[in-house]
Design an enzyme around this catalytic site. Structure first.
Site, PDB file in Angstrom:
ATOM      1  N   CYS A 192       0.866  -1.176   0.000  1.00  0.00           N
ATOM      2  CA  CYS A 192       0.000   0.000   0.000  1.00  0.00           C
ATOM      3  C   CYS A 192       0.903   1.227   0.000  1.00  0.00           C
ATOM      4  CB  CYS A 192      -0.897   0.035   1.245  1.00  0.00           C
ATOM      5  SG  CYS A 192      -2.079  -1.319   1.340  1.00  0.00           S
ATOM      6  N   GLY A 212      -0.520   0.243  -5.037  1.00  0.00           N
ATOM      7  CA  GLY A 212      -1.841  -0.324  -4.790  1.00  0.00           C
ATOM      8  C   GLY A 212      -2.862   0.245  -5.743  1.00  0.00           C
ATOM      9  N   ASN A 241       0.223   1.063   5.969  1.00  0.00           N
ATOM     10  CA  ASN A 241       0.879   0.170   5.020  1.00  0.00           C
ATOM     11  C   ASN A 241       1.611  -0.893   5.815  1.00  0.00           C
ATOM     12  OD1 ASN A 241       2.397  -1.047   2.978  1.00  0.00           O
ATOM     13  ND2 ASN A 241       3.974   0.529   3.038  1.00  0.00           N
ATOM     14  N   GLY A 242       1.255  -2.156   5.597  1.00  0.00           N
ATOM     15  CA  GLY A 242       1.923  -3.247   6.297  1.00  0.00           C
ATOM     16  C   GLY A 242       0.942  -4.292   6.769  1.00  0.00           C
ATOM     17  N   TYR A 244      11.628  -4.537  -6.594  1.00  0.00           N
ATOM     18  CA  TYR A 244      10.406  -4.492  -7.393  1.00  0.00           C
ATOM     19  C   TYR A 244       9.418  -3.395  -7.003  1.00  0.00           C
ATOM     20  CZ  TYR A 244       5.845  -6.176  -9.136  1.00  0.00           C
ATOM     21  OH  TYR A 244       4.612  -6.266  -9.719  1.00  0.00           O
TER      22      TYR A 244
END
Length: 455
Positions: A10, A38, A112-113, A254
């Site tokens: 995210c 996202g 995020n996580g 990535y």
């Protein structure tokens, strides 16, 4: 849904605005720059003189927001979020920011996580009478914050207590009627950084979101740090961090944009260096090097320089197709690959090709890309991967497959090469990858090694 890529996590972006520019639009452009992190849902929450206004919906940033919506979101501070669901279903109610009302007022949260103890905490809270409206671990954080806030004088003090309870990976933004608060997990698994423009402060998952907005990068949020931004400026609270840092290595492989800088290292530079190391570890006689767009391109350039083999633009990428993993059948997923990537025959035909990509998860997409090159007339296709074999699932905010579906878990490298139709296959070593990101920071490599930094 099967795919051959790890899913993005995210992205979060926050503004504490002391200037006159449009807070909602700045947040819009911030999360637009983080769209790669996202694509399922997007949202913005704005503090308007003590009232939190928000809009969140399924879809891309440009689909969720238009001028009318942005004009309705007035305020001096805001947080935004783009989501790919790694915890919780892909539903509108799970979109963020999450806005909650509680005894002390209301707040918005963007996260995020993944929390590794979220399920246990949810069960304990439900047993105490908490009612949950979503299936995300972000709501678990909100419930704990609400509970702890009753006991202390300030929201940041409540967050300090919550950070003693939650385990796992998180970069967290909390918007209240008076403050913007950012926090990063004690190992720094997920990235978070601070920017400044004149008297206004910004927080983002990646520094690339600052660049187009004229925001100056200040620094990364430290592992275990709470950053409080209000009318007095910015102040830092450092919580206890007992272990070494463990930033996700896949940010450099990535996830992150190549123009982002994390922990003092530009992502492009790390990928380029990984390509050079890959050429040293797995040399091959070939005519051209081709990078798979987009995250394989920098490593392909590094490989080309080190090996002395010319790089060519081997693929035309259609950026207007949906992601292949959302297709409902394997046939349509493979058709999606064909629509997304089209080889440029003049650069491929009659040549021995080194194909550089960032990872192989299940192998299905890699097999299809190799076949596309051979259909375009490639004499040989030698596949080189700029990450080590992915053998273990991630529990820290990356949506990997179950371990039984990870091809490197049950096949040798030779078997994987045969399965995808490559004439040869080589992965960068774990030592080689760590050399490419060498610096003053430690990295989580659990998806390669099985050595998880958090239980």
């Amino acid at each position: 849904m099967f795919s051959d890529k790890l899913k993005e996590e995210c992205g979060v972006f926050g503004v504490y605005n002391n200037d006159e520019f449009d807070t909602a639009r700045m947040t819009y452009y911030g999360i637009f720059a983080l769209q790669h992190r996202g694509q399922e849902s997007a949202g913005i929450a704005v503090n308007n003189q003590g009232t939190i206004l928000y809009r969140k919906e399924m879809g891309m940033v440009s689909e969720v927001f238009d001028d009318v919506v942005l004009d309705s979101l007035k305020g001096h501070s805001a947080i935004g979020h783009v989501r790919y669901s790694t915890c919780g279903d892909s539903l509108r109610e799970n979109a963020q920011p999450l806005v909650v009302k509680y005894t002390k007022g209301h707040m918005a949260i963007a996260h995020n996580g993944n929390l590794t103890n979220a399920e246990k905490l949810r069960e304990e809270l439900e047993a105490q009478g908490t009612i949950f409206q979503t299936t995300t671990d972000s709501e678990v954080i909100a419930a704990l914050l609400s509970k702890e806030r009753i006991k202390v004088n300030a929201i940041e003090d409540a967050l300090k207590e919550v950070m003693k309870i939650i385990k796992g990976a998180y970069s967290l933004l909390v918007l209240t009627p008076h403050k913007l608060i950012a926090a990063r997990d004690p190992l720094g698994i997920r990235p978070l950084c601070i920017g400044k423009k004149e008297d206004s402060f910004f927080v983002s998952s990646e520094s690339a979101a600052f660049d187009g907005l004229g925001i100056s990068f200040v620094r990364d949020v430290e592992p275990g740090e709470i950053v409080v931004i209000d009318h007095n400026g910015l102040r830092s609270i450092q919580t206890n961090t007992e272990k070494k840092s463990a930033l996700c290595a896949f940010e450099f492989v990535y996830f992150a944009r190549p123009d982002s800088v994390m922990e003092g290292l530009e992502v492009y530079e790390a990928r380029f260096k990984a390509g050079r190391i890959l050429a040293q570890e797995h040399p091959i006689e070939a005519d051209v090097v081709v990078g798979v767009p987009d995250s394989g391109l920098a490593a392909a350039q590094g490989y080309s320089v080190e090996a002395g083999i010319p790089i060519v633009g081997g693929f035309m990428k259609n950026r207007y197709t949906g992601r292949t993993f959302i297709q409902p059948s394997q046939e349509l997923r493979e058709l999606g690959v064909n629509m997304k990537l089209n080889p440029i025959r003049s650069q491929i035909e009659g040549k021995r090709v080194v194909m550089i990509d960032d990872s192989i998860v299940r192998g299905t997409t890699s097999r299809r890309i190799v076949q596309l090159l051979k259909d375009a007339g490639a004499l040989e296709v030698h596949v080189r991967i700029s990450s080590p074999p992915v053998k273990y699932s991630c529990y820290y905010g990356v949506d990997t497959a179950e371990r039984k579906h990870l091809v490197a878990n049950y096949m040798s490298i030779q078997e994987i090469g045969d399965m995808i139709g490559a004439d040869s296959l080589g992965y960068i070593s774990e030592d080689g990858l760590l050399e490419s990101v060498k610096g003053n920071f430690n990295f989580c490599t659990a998806c390669f090694s099985g050595d998880y930094p958090v239980k």
